[in-house]
Design a protein around this motif. Structure first.
Motif, short mmCIF file in Angstrom:
data_model
loop_
_atom_site.label_atom_id
_atom_site.label_comp_id
_atom_site.label_asym_id
_atom_site.label_seq_id
_atom_site.Cartn_x
_atom_site.Cartn_y
_atom_site.Cartn_z
N PHE A 1 49.90 13.93 21.33
CA PHE A 1 50.40 15.25 21.03
C PHE A 1 50.13 15.66 19.59
O PHE A 1 50.62 16.68 19.13
N GLY A 2 49.37 14.90 18.84
CA GLY A 2 49.01 15.26 17.49
C GLY A 2 50.14 15.00 16.50
O GLY A 2 50.97 14.13 16.68
N SER A 3 50.18 15.85 15.43
CA SER A 3 51.14 15.63 14.36
C SER A 3 52.54 16.17 14.68
O SER A 3 53.50 15.83 14.03
N LYS A 4 52.65 17.03 15.70
CA LYS A 4 53.95 17.56 16.07
C LYS A 4 54.79 16.47 16.73
O LYS A 4 54.27 15.59 17.39
N ASP A 5 56.16 16.54 16.52
CA ASP A 5 57.04 15.57 17.19
C ASP A 5 56.78 15.62 18.68
O ASP A 5 56.95 16.67 19.32
N PRO A 6 56.36 14.52 19.28
CA PRO A 6 55.98 14.54 20.69
C PRO A 6 57.16 14.67 21.64
O PRO A 6 57.01 15.16 22.76
N VAL A 7 58.35 14.22 21.22
CA VAL A 7 59.51 14.27 22.12
C VAL A 7 60.75 14.74 21.37
O VAL A 7 60.87 14.58 20.16
N THR A 8 61.66 15.34 22.13
CA THR A 8 62.99 15.63 21.63
C THR A 8 63.99 14.90 22.52
O THR A 8 63.66 14.54 23.66
N TYR A 9 65.18 14.69 22.01
CA TYR A 9 66.21 13.95 22.75
C TYR A 9 67.46 14.81 22.89
O TYR A 9 67.89 15.47 21.91
N SER A 10 68.05 14.83 24.05
CA SER A 10 69.28 15.60 24.27
C SER A 10 70.08 14.96 25.40
O SER A 10 69.57 14.13 26.17
N LEU A 11 71.33 15.38 25.50
CA LEU A 11 72.24 14.89 26.54
C LEU A 11 72.56 16.04 27.50
O LEU A 11 72.53 17.22 27.11
N LEU A 12 72.88 15.70 28.73
CA LEU A 12 73.21 16.70 29.73
C LEU A 12 74.42 16.26 30.54
O LEU A 12 74.46 15.12 31.04
N ASP A 13 75.38 17.16 30.67
CA ASP A 13 76.57 16.87 31.50
C ASP A 13 76.19 17.14 32.95
O ASP A 13 76.18 18.30 33.41
N ALA A 14 75.88 16.10 33.69
CA ALA A 14 75.40 16.23 35.07
C ALA A 14 76.46 16.80 36.00
O ALA A 14 76.13 17.47 36.99
N SER A 15 77.71 16.59 35.68
CA SER A 15 78.77 17.10 36.55
C SER A 15 78.92 18.61 36.46
O SER A 15 79.45 19.25 37.37
N LYS A 16 78.47 19.20 35.35
CA LYS A 16 78.58 20.65 35.15
C LYS A 16 77.25 21.39 35.31
O LYS A 16 77.24 22.62 35.37
N GLN A 17 76.14 20.66 35.35
CA GLN A 17 74.83 21.30 35.38
C GLN A 17 74.04 20.89 36.63
O GLN A 17 72.88 20.49 36.55
N SER A 18 74.69 21.01 37.78
CA SER A 18 74.01 20.63 39.04
C SER A 18 72.83 21.53 39.34
O SER A 18 71.82 21.09 39.90
N SER A 19 72.92 22.82 38.97
CA SER A 19 71.81 23.75 39.23
C SER A 19 70.58 23.37 38.39
O SER A 19 69.44 23.52 38.84
N PHE A 20 70.82 22.87 37.19
CA PHE A 20 69.71 22.42 36.34
C PHE A 20 69.03 21.21 36.98
O PHE A 20 67.81 21.15 37.07
N LEU A 21 69.81 20.26 37.46
CA LEU A 21 69.27 19.04 38.05
C LEU A 21 68.59 19.29 39.39
O LEU A 21 67.64 18.59 39.76
N SER A 22 69.04 20.32 40.12
CA SER A 22 68.43 20.61 41.43
C SER A 22 67.00 21.12 41.30
O SER A 22 66.27 21.14 42.29
N ALA A 23 66.61 21.50 40.12
CA ALA A 23 65.22 21.91 39.89
C ALA A 23 64.29 20.71 39.95
O ALA A 23 63.09 20.85 40.20
N PHE A 24 64.84 19.50 39.74
CA PHE A 24 64.05 18.28 39.79
C PHE A 24 64.23 17.54 41.13
O PHE A 24 63.29 16.97 41.66
N ASP A 25 65.46 17.55 41.61
CA ASP A 25 65.79 16.82 42.83
C ASP A 25 66.85 17.60 43.62
O ASP A 25 67.85 18.05 43.04
N LYS A 26 66.63 17.78 44.92
CA LYS A 26 67.54 18.59 45.72
C LYS A 26 68.97 18.03 45.71
O LYS A 26 69.95 18.76 45.74
N SER A 27 69.06 16.72 45.64
CA SER A 27 70.39 16.10 45.65
C SER A 27 71.07 16.13 44.30
O SER A 27 72.26 15.87 44.18
#
Length: 572
Positions: free
Chosen positions: A491-517
């Motif tokens: 990815f060159g000189s730019k930071d290749p990754v960022t790190y964050s946390l996600l509350d899975a119990s409150k963000q089910s719609s976000f997670l359903s974009a990756f997995d239906k369950s």
């Protein structure tokens, strides 16, 4: 008597030639450009630019346009040079020759400079001998430089031989004629005296990675048309005063610099913008469109810095940031796109501030009111401790340059205030310093942490407080270790990754974009998401520092297979 008759004939012949030359006088550069003799350099430059556009051979195919264009360039070459203009005003010749040439008052200079031995000069009351020394029989009629010696002119022997059928001894000749009757020696072209000279030292010290866009003209003195390029550059500089800087690079004088950066011109001058559009590091981008001020201006605007992140009007609280020690500033305006002034400032203060901007219809919007802003445009700032300040509201802009200067003063003071806040905060323990705080992914920071400018974002999803604490400690440790690998990543000189946390119990719609369950069976797991490509990979095994580091390392090395998302993930 014969000798007297012959001299009379020569005088009559010379007077006839004098009248002939009066017709072929030098074209008045003031008349060519259509300006008064008291015109300023700016007036002269504007007139030159206007006429250049009208008669440029690429635009005007009419008969005589080429000749007119050359006259315009020659006139500008005289009047744009202080010494040449002074010489022309005094002598009617830009080189300061006191010969027969156009008189700036509209008449003619009636005599030449100092004559050679036995020479004649013409005065209003007739021909006069300058009194030859030693009885010399040679006659020198100088209409150009002093004495006319050494200049290309007309040999009197040839003229008299053709007219009288004989030969006159003594080698007398008419000196170099002024105006179009004398072959002009080509002078240096394309001096680019009107623009600041940029050398390799200037480039490294004042341009490279300084956060400001520059428009550069690369030329060599022998190239034709440089003055025309220069006039276009100057016009754009006037329109974008305060947004860009302009300069010229003499590639004949600084060949190594031009070759190193690919600037060297071959058949025509070249234009480059030092741009921040492609990446955070500046790059030289060549302009290849039609040579006119309108297109070049648009090109320059397109390549201004873009370090401000656009946020939604419903989420204007940017008090949290991954760069915790930096102050944050938010511009509220009615503009659909990030305003020019904000882009300029985001470049000048890049890595010193975190920039954001948002479009709002008016100050009555609830989110704007909540910030305490009562007039637009407005700039709101947050110190690194989260303390909010209304830096300025109801901003009135006279011109871009003064606005940049005024807001820069505000930023400098706010930066000083933030440094005091940082220095007054108690020092963290070594353990606390070693642990980097991992932010919780929310609707207000998702663009910063997982926006399209981020190659990969690593998301640690949790369903309990215990799982969150463990994930935060693991991601903090891994992020510190993997940061050292970013320079070797794809990815060159730019930071290749960022790190964050996600509350899975409150963000089910976000997670359903990756997995239906929605990964309901896992208490904690990792998602690697590529926002631009809408692809993801997951790790649902035992989450430890070693396994997480191995997972992230495989992603950086391109060893992990990614899948397409079912839809665009959104935070609610």
């Amino acid at each position: 008597m014969k000798s007297l008759s012959f001299l009379t004939t020569v005088a009559v012949l010379s007077a006839s030639l004098l009248l002939f030359l009066a017709v072929a006088k030098t074209v008045d550069p003031y008349k060519v450009l259509g300006v008064d003799k008291s015109a300023s350099q700016r007036d002269i430059q504007k007139a030159f630019h206007k006429l250049s556009l009208k008669y440029h051979p690429d635009k005007n195919k009419n008969k005589g346009a080429q000749q007119k264009f050359e006259e315009i360039n020659n006139a500008y070459e005289i009047l744009s040079d202080e010494e040449k203009r002074k010489n022309y005003d005094m002598y009617g010749d830009e080189k300061g020759n006191m010969g027969f040439s156009g008189d700036p008052s509209g008449g003619y200079s009636s005599y030449g400079g100092p004559q050679g031995p036995g020479g004649f000069s013409f005065r209003p009351d007739g021909w006069q001998s300058s009194g030859g020394q030693g009885g010399s029989q040679s006659f020198s009629f100088s209409f150009g430089g002093p004495g006319g010696s050494g200049s290309s002119g007309i040999n009197l022997n040839d003229i008299l031989s053709n007219m009288f059928g004989g030969n006159m001894q003594g080698g007398s000749q008419f000196g170099g004629f002024g105006g179009s009757a004398r072959p002009q020696q080509p002078g240096p072209k394309g001096s680019s005296d009107g623009l600041r000279a940029v050398t390799s030292q200037v480039f490294k010290k004042e341009i490279s990675e300084k956060g400001r866009a520059w428009l550069l003209l690369a030329y060599t003195p022998k190239l034709k048309g440089t003055q025309y390029y220069e006039s276009i550059v100057q016009e754009v500089a006037d329109m974008l005063r305060g947004a860009i800087e302009v300069g010229s690079v003499n590639c004949q004088a600084d060949q190594s610099f031009c070759k190193e950066y690919g600037l060297y011109p071959k058949t025509a001058p070249r234009l480059f913008v030092y741009s921040y559009r492609v990446s955070e590091t500046g790059t030289l981008v060549e302009y290849n469109d039609d040579l006119n001020a309108k297109n070049l201006k648009a090109f320059c605007l397109d390549h201004l810095p873009r370090f401000s992140k656009r946020v939604d009007v419903g989420n204007l609280d940017i008090s949290s940031s991954t760069r915790s020690n930096l102050p944050r500033v938010l511009l509220l305006s009615t503009k659909k796109d990030t305003p020019i002034i904000w882009r300029v400032l985001s470049g000048l203060y890049h890595k010193r501030f975190a920039f954001y901007d948002a479009q709002v219809d008016d100050a009555s919007h609830p989110s704007v009111k909540k910030l305490g802003v009562n007039a637009l445009p407005a700039v709101v700032g947050w110190l690194s401790n989260g303390e909010k300040h209304i830096l300025k509201s109801g901003i009135a802009v006279k011109d871009l340059k003064s606005a940049v200067r005024e807001l820069s003063s505000l930023f400098d003071n706010f930066e000083k205030q933030n440094k005091k806040v940082v220095s007054s905060q108690p020092k963290k323990s070594q353990a606390e310093s070693e642990q980097q705080k991992i932010p919780l992914l929310t609707s207000s920071n998702i663009d910063a942490l997982c926006g399209e400018d981020t190659p990969v974002c690593i998301i640690g999803a949790f369903r309990s407080a215990k799982a969150r604490d463990k994930l935060e400690a693991i991601l903090s440790a891994v992020s510190q270790k993997t940061l050292s690998r970013k320079q070797n990543s794809a990815f060159g000189s730019k930071d290749p990754v960022t790190y964050s946390l996600l509350d899975a119990s409150k963000q089910s719609s976000f997670l359903s974009a990756f997995d239906k369950s929605g990964f309901r069976s896992s208490d904690k797991f990792l998602i690697a998401y590529k926002p631009r490509k809408r692809k993801f990979a997951t790790y649902t095994g035992e989450v430890t520092v070693e396994e997480t580091e191995r997972f992230v390392g495989s992603i950086l090395n391109g060893d992990v297979k990614f899948s397409n998302t079912l839809q665009k993930p959104t935070i609610r």
